[in-house]
Design an enzyme around this catalytic site. Structure first.
Site, short mmCIF file in Angstrom:
data_model
loop_
_atom_site.label_atom_id
_atom_site.label_comp_id
_atom_site.label_asym_id
_atom_site.label_seq_id
_atom_site.Cartn_x
_atom_site.Cartn_y
_atom_site.Cartn_z
N GLN A 64 31.21 52.57 14.43
CA GLN A 64 31.03 53.46 13.16
C GLN A 64 32.41 54.33 12.94
OE1 GLN A 64 28.19 52.81 11.17
NE2 GLN A 64 28.10 54.79 10.91
N ARG A 93 39.62 58.37 23.03
CA ARG A 93 40.66 57.42 23.84
C ARG A 93 41.30 57.97 24.99
NH1 ARG A 93 43.06 54.27 18.88
NH2 ARG A 93 41.13 52.96 18.51
N GLN A 153 50.70 45.33 9.25
CA GLN A 153 49.41 45.65 9.68
C GLN A 153 48.66 45.24 8.39
OE1 GLN A 153 50.50 49.03 12.51
NE2 GLN A 153 48.04 49.06 12.11
N SER A 156 42.75 44.86 6.85
CA SER A 156 41.36 45.01 7.61
C SER A 156 41.53 46.46 8.78
CB SER A 156 41.18 43.91 8.48
OG SER A 156 42.07 43.48 9.34
N GLY A 157 42.45 46.75 8.99
CA GLY A 157 42.49 47.92 9.99
C GLY A 157 42.29 49.08 9.22
N GLU A 232 49.62 56.22 14.04
CA GLU A 232 49.72 54.93 14.50
C GLU A 232 50.93 54.68 15.43
OE1 GLU A 232 47.06 53.13 13.93
OE2 GLU A 232 47.71 51.12 13.99
N ARG A 259 51.71 48.90 6.57
CA ARG A 259 50.68 48.14 6.03
C ARG A 259 51.23 47.27 5.06
NH1 ARG A 259 46.40 48.59 8.38
NH2 ARG A 259 45.65 50.58 8.03
N GLN A 342 43.19 41.29 14.01
CA GLN A 342 42.96 42.66 14.47
C GLN A 342 41.41 42.60 14.76
OE1 GLN A 342 42.13 45.94 13.66
NE2 GLN A 342 40.97 45.43 11.66
N1 HSE Z 1 44.66 52.02 13.00
C1 HSE Z 1 44.54 50.50 12.74
C2 HSE Z 1 45.05 50.13 11.45
C3 HSE Z 1 43.20 50.17 12.98
O1 HSE Z 1 45.12 50.99 10.58
O2 HSE Z 1 45.57 49.20 11.26
C4 HSE Z 1 42.93 49.48 14.28
O3 HSE Z 1 42.97 50.34 15.08
#
Ligand code: HSE
Length: 367
Positions: A64, A93, A153, A156-157, A232, A259, A342
């Site tokens: 979630q 974590r 990245q 999907s993250g 991140e 991203r 990912q």
């Molecule tokens: N923080 C990562 C992202 C997601 O935004 O790509 C997975 O931990």
């Protein structure tokens, strides 16, 4: 979200559900509605906010996100719940009472902490898990002095809604360019300025991602730590060292997290300072043999463009590792590029494997 009662007996190894006595699927939004038809599963989705119900079983796996963990985990523990909490959110974590799970690298630590009675086992940040899977061999051989990571990245993250919005953005941009694309008279500069104008006009749908990502990239991921770093990027350092058990002797890691408009694979380019001048062939061998998921891609144009891409890796468990080179200016420095899914190794797989470790705990707890 799922949780289950583990069978204490031996289990067949055909599927993850074989060793789950009863699986209850929960939802925060669809409680009371029919769920998927799975073996040993109640047909109706249960209410994920029902602490009394959550308090009854052995394991909770939450997919979630952090807000749910924040809301549910502590009250549940306060009620005396002694079960295992598995999620992939950042909330727990870095707590001393939790273990970040990435068992190809830290299985012994996971088992030690289970024996000690720890009950919170949390999947790492996706970028961190994918980096560690890729560089496993170098860490095992104690070759890493420091790392810089440039990440690419996938959306999907950011979650399912952001994945949808990226496609919507692509469609909207195409719609703008489409009349010009069809006209033989239009020049590419006309098309370019139409898109550029549209991207900067505020008309593109950005309600979920917050910014144009199609035809763009976003060099900041997660919150601003107000020291020039995104969270991140901080995770790349902090979580890696926790997974490796190197909190007292941390490996320096600097990242710039970006991203990009890919759908579900995270890619990363590393520069690594090595503790020894190891030959390039040996480095490739060390990396390729570290675990069964790393696939070393030969450092040539054809293999790289065919196999070291999100399109090639998406949906597979492979961790593609390539562009393995030494720098011209220092033979103790190397560069590497890696791509991993990912949603698999970056999210679901470490938790799936942790459930299996839990089901085996009677074996190693007796040792
Ligand atoms: N923080 C990562 C992202 C997601 O935004 O790509 C997975 O931990």
């Amino acid at each position: 979200m799922a949780r289950g009662k583990l069978k204490a007996s031996k289990w067949a190894r055909h599927s993850d559900l074989d060793y789950v006595e009863e699986l209850v699927l929960y939802s925060t939004s669809q409680a009371g509605q029919p769920g998927p038809e799975l073996a040993n599963t109640r047909p109706i989705l249960a209410d994920a906010m029902d602490l009394e119900s959550l308090n009854t079983l052995d394991v909770i796996i939450s997919c979630q996100g952090g807000n749910y963990t924040q809301e549910i985990h502590a009250p549940l523990r306060d009620m005396g719940w002694q079960g295992y909490w598995l999620d992939a959110a950042s909330t727990l974590r870095m707590d001393n009472s939790s273990t970040i799970v990435l068992d190809p690298l830290n299985q012994s630590r996971i088992k030690q902490n289970l024996v000690k009675g720890q009950r919170d086992f949390i999947g790492g940040n996706c970028t961190v898990s994918l980096m560690l899977m890729a560089l496993h061999g170098l860490f095992k051989a104690n070759l890493v002095e420091w790392i810089t990571a440039m990440t690419y990245q996938a959306i999907s993250g950011g979650g399912a809604q952001q994945m949808r919005e990226l496609l919507i953005q692509m469609g909207e941009i195409h719609e703008q360019a489409s009349p010009l694309l069809r006209s033989r008279e239009s020049s590419i500069l006309d098309i370019d300025s139409r898109i550029d104008e549209y991207l900067n006009s505020g008309a593109l749908t950005t309600s979920t991602i917050g910014h144009p990502l199609a035809n763009n990239l976003l060099p900041w991921i997660d919150i601003d730590l107000n020291n020039g770093t995104g969270r991140e990027e901080w995770k790349g350092y902090a979580e890696t060292n926790k997974i490796l058990g190197r909190e007292d002797n941390p490996v320096p890691i600097e990242s710039t997290c970006v991203r990009v408009g890919t759908f579900r694979c995270h890619s990363q380019a590393f520069t690594i300072a090595l503790s020894q001048d190891v030959g390039i062939d040996e480095l490739a061998e060390i990396m390729g043999q570290a675990n069964r998921w790393v696939k070393v891609i030969p450092n040539n144009r054809q293999d790289t463009l065919q196999s070291l891409t999100p399109a090639a890796v998406s949906g597979s468990m492979d961790i593609a590792v390539g562009r393995i080179r030494k720098t011209d200016f220092n033979s103790k420095m190397m560069t590497v590029f890696t791509v991993g899914d990912q949603l698999l190794w970056g999210a679901a797989e470490p938790l799936r494997r942790m459930l299996r470790i839990l089901s085996e705990r009677h074996e190693f707890e007796d040792d």
